[in-house]
Enzyme design. Structure first.
Site, short mmCIF file in Angstrom:
data_model
loop_
_atom_site.label_atom_id
_atom_site.label_comp_id
_atom_site.label_asym_id
_atom_site.label_seq_id
_atom_site.Cartn_x
_atom_site.Cartn_y
_atom_site.Cartn_z
N CYS A 171 -78.69 37.02 -57.69
CA CYS A 171 -77.61 37.39 -58.62
C CYS A 171 -76.23 37.10 -58.01
CB CYS A 171 -77.71 38.87 -59.01
SG CYS A 171 -79.24 39.29 -59.87
N ASP B 187 -73.90 45.62 -57.80
CA ASP B 187 -75.19 44.96 -58.01
C ASP B 187 -75.51 44.97 -59.52
OD1 ASP B 187 -77.82 44.21 -58.14
OD2 ASP B 187 -78.50 45.56 -56.56
P1 4NP Z 1 -78.57 40.47 -55.78
O1 4NP Z 1 -79.27 41.43 -56.88
O2 4NP Z 1 -78.66 41.20 -54.46
O3 4NP Z 1 -77.16 40.35 -56.27
O4 4NP Z 1 -79.34 39.17 -55.80
C1 4NP Z 1 -80.56 41.94 -56.72
C2 4NP Z 1 -81.65 41.13 -56.94
C3 4NP Z 1 -82.93 41.65 -56.81
C4 4NP Z 1 -83.10 42.98 -56.46
C5 4NP Z 1 -82.00 43.79 -56.24
C6 4NP Z 1 -80.72 43.28 -56.37
N1 4NP Z 1 -84.43 43.52 -56.36
O5 4NP Z 1 -84.55 44.73 -56.10
O6 4NP Z 1 -85.40 42.76 -56.52
#
Ligand code: 4NP
Length: 161
Positions: A13, A126
């Site tokens: 993300c 997030d």
């Molecule tokens: P990112 O978001 O750290 O911005 O890529 C996330 C992607 C996956 C997860 C958590 C946050 N997950 O728990 O799978």
């Protein structure tokens, strides 16, 4: 060569979006031969995966192309990258503990929004459990903070012509 690594938790993300936004700005300045970028996650949850489809949709509607497969941070990154930029405090702490066992224990890890004029010491939130509007908000935050990082980079490395 200046190398910049953006880091979040899942690498599907926030950090691939940051990488895409940064690469587009670098290309617009004609600096793509001098400045390289990549992204990585602190977790191993999404290794080898394409970015989240909401990340790709958000990038697409803002004219950003992302070509990336999820990968986890590895020890060599602390040596290879000039800048390592974490999306939130949790990622930053994780990176700081990893770097102690790398060959670059003094490497400075930056927090993305500390390059922003408005978001000092705040996380890039997030968006994983959110919706499209959360991705739009992440885009706005990243785009603004990236301008600050870019001016820092251009000044510090005398890249302004
Ligand atoms: P990112 O978001 O750290 O911005 O890529 C996330 C992607 C996956 C997860 C958590 C946050 N997950 O728990 O799978």
């Amino acid at each position: 060569m200046i190398k910049v690594l953006f880091v979040c938790l899942g690498n599907i993300c926030r950090s691939p979006l940051a990488e895409g936004i940064f690469a587009a700005k670098i290309k617009a300045l004609g600096l793509e031969k001098i400045v390289k970028t990549d992204s990585a996650g602190t977790s191993d949850y999404h290794i080898g995966e394409l970015p989240d489809e909401r990340t790709l949709a958000c990038a697409n509607k803002n004219g950003i192309i992302i070509q990336h497969r999820g990968r986890q941070v590895h020890r060599h990154d602390f040596k290879e990258f000039t800048y390592i930029i974490a999306m939130d405090h949790h990622n930053k702490r994780n990176l700081e503990s990893r770097k102690l066992t790398s060959s670059e224990p003094d490497k400075e890890i930056h927090l993305m929004r500390n390059f922003s004029r408005t978001g000092l010491d705040l996380p890039v939130p997030d968006p994983y459990y959110g919706g499209e509007e959360d991705f739009d908000e992440v885009y706005r935050i990243l785009d603004e903070a990236m301008e600050g990082f870019l001016s820092h980079l251009l000044t510090k490395h005398s890249l302004i012509s």
